[in-house]
Design a protein around this motif. Structure first.
Motif, PDB file in Angstrom:
ATOM      1  N   ARG A  45      43.167  35.456  50.506  1.00  0.00           N
ATOM      2  CA  ARG A  45      41.867  35.834  51.017  1.00  0.00           C
ATOM      3  C   ARG A  45      41.626  37.000  49.921  1.00  0.00           C
ATOM      4  NH1 ARG A  45      43.530  37.166  57.001  1.00  0.00           N
ATOM      5  NH2 ARG A  45      44.421  38.940  55.892  1.00  0.00           N
ATOM      6  N   ALA A  46      40.225  37.359  50.163  1.00  0.00           N
ATOM      7  CA  ALA A  46      39.600  38.488  49.252  1.00  0.00           C
ATOM      8  C   ALA A  46      40.132  39.846  49.677  1.00  0.00           C
ATOM      9  CB  ALA A  46      38.016  38.435  49.302  1.00  0.00           C
ATOM     10  N   GLY A  47      40.543  40.624  49.030  1.00  0.00           N
ATOM     11  CA  GLY A  47      40.942  42.055  49.349  1.00  0.00           C
ATOM     12  C   GLY A  47      42.087  42.379  48.329  1.00  0.00           C
ATOM     13  N   HIS A  48      42.695  43.576  48.673  1.00  0.00           N
ATOM     14  CA  HIS A  48      43.560  44.401  47.895  1.00  0.00           C
ATOM     15  C   HIS A  48      44.981  43.629  48.045  1.00  0.00           C
ATOM     16  CE1 HIS A  48      44.681  47.918  45.870  1.00  0.00           C
ATOM     17  NE2 HIS A  48      45.595  47.998  46.423  1.00  0.00           N
ATOM     18  N   TYR A  49      45.390  43.517  46.943  1.00  0.00           N
ATOM     19  CA  TYR A  49      46.795  43.254  46.668  1.00  0.00           C
ATOM     20  C   TYR A  49      47.838  44.037  45.828  1.00  0.00           C
ATOM     21  CZ  TYR A  49      45.245  38.821  48.862  1.00  0.00           C
ATOM     22  OH  TYR A  49      44.733  38.063  49.773  1.00  0.00           O
TER      23      TYR A  49
END
Length: 122
Positions: A45-49
């Motif tokens: 998913r989109a987001g911070h990793y």
């Protein structure tokens, strides 16, 4: 006699510490995915990793971590980039099934880049 045994053990420990530190050392970078992607058949998913790997390369196993949990582990190729990247650069392509397939991550101000297989998994 007791002193020489202690000194010998201490010396051996000092020699082993750098090797164990290198073995435990792993590379990691933060990454923001602006939109959902597919990498090696796994959906992110989109987001911070947090992206991390332990091997020196060129073939590495990359962990994508989110909120402290590994959400995907995929093979990649670690290589040096041109150093011209001024921000994280996430390179994707559109698959036949209309998914963004992750192909490469170039890390800002670093000479490291990860390339992911291009087998068309989506």
């Amino acid at each position: 006699m007791k002193y020489s045994i202690s000194a010998a053990l201490f010396s051996m420990l000092l020699l082993l510490l750098p090797a164990s530190a290198l073995a435990a050392e792993n590379a990691s970078h933060s990454l923001n995915l602006p939109s959902p992607v597919v990498v090696q058949g796994q959906h992110l998913r989109a987001g911070h990793y947090k992206v991390e790997w332990q091997e020196a390369g060129p073939r590495v196993e990359v962990n994508f971590m989110r909120n402290g949990k590994t959400v995907a582990t995929v093979p990649a190729t670690l290589h040096t980039n041109d150093g011209q990247v001024t921000q994280d650069d996430v390179i994707t392509r559109q698959s036949a099934s209309n998914h963004n397939v992750l192909q490469e991550i170039d890390f800002k101000h670093e000479r490291e880049a990860l390339t992911f297989g291009m087998n068309g998994n989506s």
